[in-house]
Structure formats: C-alpha cells, structure tokens
Design a protein around this motif. Structure first.
Motif, mmCIF file in Angstrom:
data_model
loop_
_atom_site.group_PDB
_atom_site.id
_atom_site.type_symbol
_atom_site.label_atom_id
_atom_site.label_comp_id
_atom_site.label_asym_id
_atom_site.label_seq_id
_atom_site.Cartn_x
_atom_site.Cartn_y
_atom_site.Cartn_z
ATOM 1 N N ASN A 191 0.909 -1.138 -0.053
ATOM 2 C CA ASN A 191 -0.162 -0.034 -0.128
ATOM 3 C C ASN A 191 0.940 1.228 -0.043
ATOM 4 O O ASN A 191 1.052 2.025 1.099
ATOM 5 C CB ASN A 191 -0.904 0.003 1.064
ATOM 6 N N TYR A 192 1.511 1.450 -0.902
ATOM 7 C CA TYR A 192 2.456 2.589 -1.183
ATOM 8 C C TYR A 192 1.910 3.907 -1.326
ATOM 9 O O TYR A 192 2.504 5.028 -1.105
ATOM 10 C CB TYR A 192 3.466 2.341 -2.364
ATOM 11 N N LEU A 193 0.586 3.985 -1.344
ATOM 12 C CA LEU A 193 -0.307 4.860 -1.556
ATOM 13 C C LEU A 193 -0.976 5.403 -0.341
ATOM 14 O O LEU A 193 -1.699 6.572 -0.265
ATOM 15 C CB LEU A 193 -1.360 4.920 -2.685
ATOM 16 N N GLY A 194 -0.964 4.542 0.728
ATOM 17 C CA GLY A 194 -1.459 4.857 1.880
ATOM 18 C C GLY A 194 -3.038 4.967 1.696
ATOM 19 O O GLY A 194 -3.787 5.672 2.688
ATOM 20 N N LEU A 195 -3.686 4.203 1.066
ATOM 21 C CA LEU A 195 -5.152 4.401 0.680
ATOM 22 C C LEU A 195 -5.871 3.550 2.054
ATOM 23 O O LEU A 195 -5.441 2.717 2.447
ATOM 24 C CB LEU A 195 -5.444 3.281 -0.459
ATOM 25 N N ARG A 196 -7.029 4.420 2.363
ATOM 26 C CA ARG A 196 -8.069 3.943 3.219
ATOM 27 C C ARG A 196 -9.396 4.323 2.751
ATOM 28 O O ARG A 196 -9.486 5.450 2.804
ATOM 29 C CB ARG A 196 -7.644 4.579 4.718
ATOM 30 N N GLY A 197 -10.283 3.227 2.699
ATOM 31 C CA GLY A 197 -11.523 3.501 2.367
ATOM 32 C C GLY A 197 -12.022 4.018 0.986
ATOM 33 O O GLY A 197 -12.912 4.535 0.766
ATOM 34 N N ARG A 198 -11.024 4.039 0.260
ATOM 35 C CA ARG A 198 -11.087 4.457 -1.059
ATOM 36 C C ARG A 198 -10.705 3.390 -2.130
ATOM 37 O O ARG A 198 -9.603 2.854 -2.270
ATOM 38 C CB ARG A 198 -10.278 5.561 -1.205
ATOM 39 N N VAL A 199 -11.544 3.492 -3.286
ATOM 40 C CA VAL A 199 -11.054 2.639 -4.586
ATOM 41 C C VAL A 199 -10.848 3.755 -5.683
ATOM 42 O O VAL A 199 -11.506 4.568 -5.835
ATOM 43 C CB VAL A 199 -12.339 1.712 -5.104
ATOM 44 N N LEU A 200 -9.476 3.359 -6.140
ATOM 45 C CA LEU A 200 -9.096 4.328 -7.129
ATOM 46 C C LEU A 200 -9.199 3.510 -8.631
ATOM 47 O O LEU A 200 -9.198 2.301 -8.711
ATOM 48 C CB LEU A 200 -7.638 4.486 -7.150
ATOM 49 N N ASN A 201 -9.830 4.178 -9.460
ATOM 50 C CA ASN A 201 -10.085 3.625 -10.792
ATOM 51 C C ASN A 201 -9.627 4.445 -11.802
ATOM 52 O O ASN A 201 -9.784 5.659 -11.980
ATOM 53 C CB ASN A 201 -11.872 3.455 -10.816
#
Length: 405
Positions: A191-201
């Motif tokens: 998780n190099y983007l530090g995503l939480r609670g979000r889907v990237l499309n």
C-alpha cells in the motif's frame, strides 16, 4: 455403502461451505474436499459483493454480524484523471439503485467466516482433489488424487469456473464456457499510496485499472481488466506468459500503471482469467450436481457470482431437505427454483462490461460523470433508469429465499 445422507462437496470457496452448513443443519453428513492446502484455506481473493438474497442467507446462518464486521470499509470510488481532479462517487449511493442490502467483503474473509461456522461439524479434506467419478444406482464411487477411494450417496461440484467435477461428469469446459469479451488480472502490492476507504479507478479506452486497500491497510489489491474480441488460447496458461501479456497490453498506459507492472515479479498471488460465463441446460446428472460458478458462473468480477453461488447452495440444501434426501426430486426442484435467477444474473455481466471498461475515449470521459449524476438521483429513479441497462436490481432480487426449516 453410504447412507442417503453422505454427500461429497468438491470446493471450499463460498458455495461449498455454505452448502455444507445447511446440509449438516438438515441432518446430512457432508464432506468437503479442496485441492488448496489447509493452511491456505480462506486466504486471498478479491473483493466480492453480497446483495439482497445472499445477505439474507448469511443472516439465516447467524453470520451477518461477522460478515458486516469484516466488510471492506470502502466509502468512495475515485475515478482518476491524471493532471485533473478525480471524479469521486459515494459507494453506498452507487449500489443503492441495485439493492437495499449490500455488503462488500474480501472473498478470503467471507470464506474464513464460512469455514469457521462449519469446521467443527463438517469433515474437510484439504490438499486433495477428485480424480474419477463412477456412479450407479447405489452411490458414487470417488477416486481421489491422494486419499483412498470412498463412496458417497451424492457428489456436488462447488469447484468454480474451471470445475473438475463438471469436466468429469459433463465433458470439457469449452462446451459450456461463453466468453463475454474481456480478461482480468488480480494481484497484491504494498500500500505505497496509503489508501484507506477508497477505491481508485483509472480508465483508458478498452482498459481499466483499479486499486483498493486490504483490511490491515498494509497492502493493496490491484485489478487490471481489458477488452479483447477473442479469448487467449492454451499458450497463455502459464503465469509468466500471462504476466508478459499484461505488461504488453498496458505498456503505454500512465498513472500508476508502470509501478503496478513493476510489482508483477513479486506478486505471489497473481490471478489471470478470461471473463466468461458457464451456460448449461442442466446442472445435474444422476447423483451428481453442480452449484455456483461450476454450474452457472455469470462472469468473474462482473456478474454478482458470489451472491448467486451462496443462494444456490442454500436452495440446493433446502430442496434436498424438503425431498427427504430423494436426489431426483431435489435436483429437479433446485434447478426449477434457480433457473430464472441464474438466467437474469447472466444478463448483468455484459451490462457491467460496458460501464466498467468503456470502449472509446468519449465513453471514458462520459461514464464517471454519468455515474456521479445517477447516484445523486432518488433511489426509485435510479432503479427505473437501471431497467434501461439490463436491470441488475431485478436480476439480483429475482428469487425468494424460502424458509426450508
């Protein structure tokens, strides 16, 4: 000889343990065989959706609190546009027009919950698979790859899109697989983007790349899907050939795609497949039947297959219970109850492909804006509009969950 209650289930994914739970509850003696080693059961997999009837099945099993506690926590879908602000859509609003009840959960988490609910009451044979099946009027003689032969009253294939039980009973997969125009790859990266609670499309014409965090937020699951007129042949069965194909297909794409392609070498859980459906006139032959993707996959990642599989397992067990173990009557009832549900679910995949993987640059521009607009409408109007696109709401609610108790 087996009693009429001895049932072998091939596959410990979602349909298999769900079926085992209900069979045990109704007094049958299920055995589940799974080729995956014991330490890998309930591990991995992408996010899946449980809609309406499947949520009700989980509730009747007493597992809904655990399922809700394990849901992904995804709140928004962000349609990425490099150099410009993303278009952000609320996930709850996206699914409101499809179903009143919805849970997004990682497949491995759901499988772990189902295994936990059945492990103390069901025999699991891990690290083995079925080599041969021979049935007669008294039972099914099963030859295993590793274990000694055994005889069961019934055998159920719950072993997925590439079902071994289907191949042994009905013939080669090519007779039943219908390609619907695309391929998908799924793998895990840090998780190099530090995503939480979000889907990237991220969309380009004919291709989509998505990323979302796992429950511990240390890793991301990446998905790469693309359109293609014809499926790839047997020369692309090897993992290294598939990874090379993915690099070639997405070589010119920007955004985070180069980083994801660079992570492929370290992706131990890489999965690649065509987006195909399984279409059969019947799922049963004598004492053998199929459930879930093995008999009626609506298409991986696009068709609500997890919900259909969970409901199918519940109905199959219920019909066996209602028929007092008479498999002829039970299998007929099972197919009659599931047929319309399966037929309508099969319409979701082609519709989802159009919105998930826009084919042209103008569609790439339009689709996220259209989704954002629709999600801001009242739910009844959303559902009315969905009828213009194959009506997934009707398809996923096209069965009444009977109370077989």
């Amino acid at each position: 000889m087996p009693t009429t209650t001895d049932v072998l289930i091939s596959g410990a994914g979602v349909a298999g343990p769900t079926l085992a739970y209900w069979l045990h509850r109704y007094g049958f003696r299920p055995t589940v065989v799974e080729r995956t080693p014991a330490e890998r059961l309930g591990v991995g997999g992408h996010s899946v959706d449980l809609f309406g009837p499947a949520v009700e099945v989980a509730e009747r099993m007493g597992l809904l609190p655990a399922v809700l506690a394990a849901r992904t926590g995804t709140e928004v879908v962000s349609f990425e546009r490099p150099g410009r602000s993303p278009i952000v859509v609320d996930l709850a609003r996206m699914v409101a027009g499809i179903s009143d009840r919805h849970v997004e959960i990682m497949r491995g988490e759901l499988t772990s919950i189902l295994l936990g609910a059945t492990r103390d009451h069901v025999e699991y044979v891990a690290g083995d698979s079925i080599r041969a099946l021979a049935q007669d009027g008294d039972g099914v003689q099963v030859t295993f790859e590793h274990g000694p032969p055994r005889t069961f009253a019934l055998v159920v294939g719950a072993d997925g899109l590439h079902s071994n039980v289907r191949r042994l009973t009905f013939g080669e997969e090519s007779s039943f697989r219908q390609y619907i125009g695309g391929h998908l790859a799924i793998f895990t990266v840090p998780n190099y983007l530090g995503l939480r609670g979000r889907v990237l499309n991220y969309n380009t014409p004919g291709k989509v790349v998505g990323m979302y965090p796992l429950s511990d937020y240390r890793e991301l699951r990446a998905g790469m899907l693309f359109r293609r007129d014809e499926p790839f042949g047997d020369d692309h069965r090897g993992v290294e050939q598939q990874k090379s194909l993915l690099r070639e297909t997405f070589a010119r794409d920007g955004w985070e795609v180069p980083r994801l392609l660079a992570e492929l070498d370290d992706a131990a859980d890489f999965y690649f497949d065509s987006i195909s459906q399984i279409v059969m006139e019947t799922w049963s032959d004598g004492r053998i039947t199929l459930v879930g993707d093995a008999g009626y996959s609506p298409g991986p990642a696009v068709g609500g297959g997890t919900s259909v599989a969970m409901v199918g397992a519940y109905v199959l067990a219920g019909e066996l219970h209602a028929a007092g173990g008479d498999h002829i009557r039970a299998f007929r009832g099972y197919e009659d109850r599931m047929r319309d549900f399966v037929r309508l679910a099969r319409t979701i995949g082609p519709t989802t492909m159009k919105s998930l993987i826009p084919a042209t640059a103008s569609q790439v521009w339009l689709m996220p804006r259209l989704i954002r607009l629709v999600t801001r409408l009242p739910v009844p109007l959303q559902r009315r509009l969905s009828t213009l696109q194959g009506d997934p709401a009707r398809a996923l609610a096209a069965i009444t969950v009977e109370n077989y108790d």
